[in-house]
Design an enzyme around this catalytic site. Structure first.
Site, PDB file in Angstrom:
ATOM      1  N   GLU A  36       0.823  -1.204   0.000  1.00 26.90           N
ATOM      2  CA  GLU A  36       0.000   0.000   0.000  1.00 26.90           C
ATOM      3  C   GLU A  36       0.862   1.261   0.000  1.00 26.90           C
ATOM      4  O   GLU A  36       0.538   2.247  -0.667  1.00 26.90           O
ATOM      5  CB  GLU A  36      -0.947   0.002   1.202  1.00 26.90           C
ATOM      6  CG  GLU A  36      -2.046  -1.043   1.131  1.00 26.90           C
ATOM      7  CD  GLU A  36      -3.004  -0.829  -0.031  1.00 26.90           C
ATOM      8  OE1 GLU A  36      -3.032   0.281  -0.598  1.00 26.90           O
ATOM      9  OE2 GLU A  36      -3.730  -1.780  -0.375  1.00 26.90           O
ATOM     10  N   TYR A 117      -6.213   6.514   4.343  1.00 30.80           N
ATOM     11  CA  TYR A 117      -6.396   5.417   3.390  1.00 30.80           C
ATOM     12  C   TYR A 117      -5.566   4.197   3.770  1.00 30.80           C
ATOM     13  O   TYR A 117      -6.083   3.076   3.822  1.00 30.80           O
ATOM     14  CB  TYR A 117      -6.038   5.852   1.964  1.00 30.80           C
ATOM     15  CG  TYR A 117      -5.904   4.640   1.079  1.00 30.80           C
ATOM     16  CD1 TYR A 117      -7.040   3.961   0.657  1.00 30.80           C
ATOM     17  CD2 TYR A 117      -4.659   4.116   0.756  1.00 30.80           C
ATOM     18  CE1 TYR A 117      -6.942   2.803  -0.094  1.00 30.80           C
ATOM     19  CE2 TYR A 117      -4.550   2.953   0.018  1.00 30.80           C
ATOM     20  CZ  TYR A 117      -5.693   2.303  -0.410  1.00 30.80           C
ATOM     21  OH  TYR A 117      -5.583   1.144  -1.131  1.00 30.80           O
ATOM     22  N   ASP A 135      -9.416   5.188  -2.022  1.00 29.44           N
ATOM     23  CA  ASP A 135      -8.333   5.781  -2.799  1.00 29.44           C
ATOM     24  C   ASP A 135      -8.935   6.419  -4.049  1.00 29.44           C
ATOM     25  O   ASP A 135     -10.155   6.512  -4.212  1.00 29.44           O
ATOM     26  CB  ASP A 135      -7.268   4.737  -3.136  1.00 29.44           C
ATOM     27  CG  ASP A 135      -7.710   3.738  -4.195  1.00 29.44           C
ATOM     28  OD1 ASP A 135      -8.918   3.676  -4.520  1.00 29.44           O
ATOM     29  OD2 ASP A 135      -6.834   3.013  -4.712  1.00 29.44           O
TER      30      ASP A 135
END
Length: 328
Positions: A36, A117, A135
């Site tokens: 991520e 996020y 996102d």
């Protein structure tokens, strides 16, 4: 939006999910977090080989936490947005110190560098928490499904669309849909599993959602990079830890400015950063400037961990040395 569209998307995802190296079963929080961070503003195609190199070299968060900063920054070179690498180091060490990743979005947010996020994505994907990871792909899909022009408002609307107990899987389904089908340009609505539920498609203008961002003019700056090369080596330094490209290998040079310096460069490399553009002028210099640095073999520049700016500037300088003209 009823649950039908969500169920259709989940069913489609279970059949067509991308085979990505961080999507292990069961999910590894370290790999989820690392992927991520790497995927922020960087494509899957670029990240995948770099991710594999990272986990081969540092297979656990403890191994990453124990690595020298220079090694991690060098491995990160070329991925851009180097503040992510510094946050990666700080976060790995914080996790290693506490013994494991926190399992909730709230606690994950307390780690260095984890925004809303990333914390939600790790909590949902790695630990199964009902946390909505929003996102840009998710915002775009939601903007079209709900016909909401404002990107942030679409993201808020999407939070109520995540099915209970499946937040991690649904986030990945939305990400895959946004990457492969509901693309920014030329969305492939013909193969979209939820096309019948998309209000933007019903209006006949899916690309109109979300509304395009207004682009601002970026200021331009100039920099000097001293080119000290008495043979088959070039003098490199490490940039200050704080600031742009912090801690990365570089050619030496003064602080960049808005005024064009009165120099005769061997080569010029123009580079675009998020908030400004830069002309980096590579200027021959007989001796290394004051300060710490090292000699790097020209034939082994690939191991120096140079960010793209300096790698391209060096390539331009080497080309200019071979050609009797300025390489720009």
């Amino acid at each position: 939006m009823d649950a039908t569209a969500a169920n259709l998307l989940l069913e489609h995802h279970r059949r067509h999910a991308r085979d990505l190296p961080w999507r292990m079963t069961p999910r590894d929080p370290y790999r989820t977090w690392l992927s991520e961070v790497m995927l922020q503003q960087t494509t899957v195609a670029t990240v995948t080989p770099r991710f594999l190199r990272f986990v081969e070299r540092w297979p656990t968060v403890e191994a990453l936490a124990a690595a020298p900063d220079e090694d991690i920054l060098g491995e990160w070179a070329g991925l851009g947005y180097y503040a992510r690498a510094r946050n990666l180091i700080a976060c790995a060490r914080a996790v290693a110190e506490r013994g494991a990743f926190p399992t909730t979005e709230v606690e994950l947010r307390k780690l260095p560098g984890l925004g809303a996020y990333t914390a939600a994505a790790v909590a949902a994907i790695a630990f199964g928490e009902d946390a909505a990871a929003i996102d840009t792909n998710v915002e775009r899909v939601a903007a079209r499904v709900f016909a909401i022009a404002d990107r942030k408002a679409a993201g808020e609307a999407a939070k109520g669309w995540f099915p209970a107990g499946h937040h991690g899987e649904f986030a990945e389904a939305l990400m895959d849909l946004g990457s492969n089908i509901c693309r920014p340009k030329a969305p492939n609505c013909q193969v979209c599993p939820i096309a019948a539920h998309c209000r933007a498609r019903a209006l006949g203008c899916p690309e109109a959602f979300p509304a395009a961002k207004v682009k601002k003019d970026r200021p331009h700056r100039y920099g000097i990079a001293w080119w000290v090369r008495p043979g088959n080596e070039v003098w490199l330094v490490r940039r200050p830890v704080k600031g742009l490209l912090g801690g990365m290998a570089a050619l030496p040079g003064p602080v960049w400015s808005e005024q064009r310096p009165a120099v005769n460069p061997l080569a010029i490399h123009r580079h675009g950063f998020t908030h400004f553009t830069l002309d980096l002028m590579v200027v021959p210099c007989a001796e290394p400037p004051a300060g710490e640095g090292w000699w790097q073999s020209v034939s082994d520049l690939g191991s120096a961990g140079l960010p793209t700016l300096y790698r391209r500037a060096i390539e331009a300088a080497l080309h200019a040395e071979r050609e009797p003209r300025l390489a720009a």
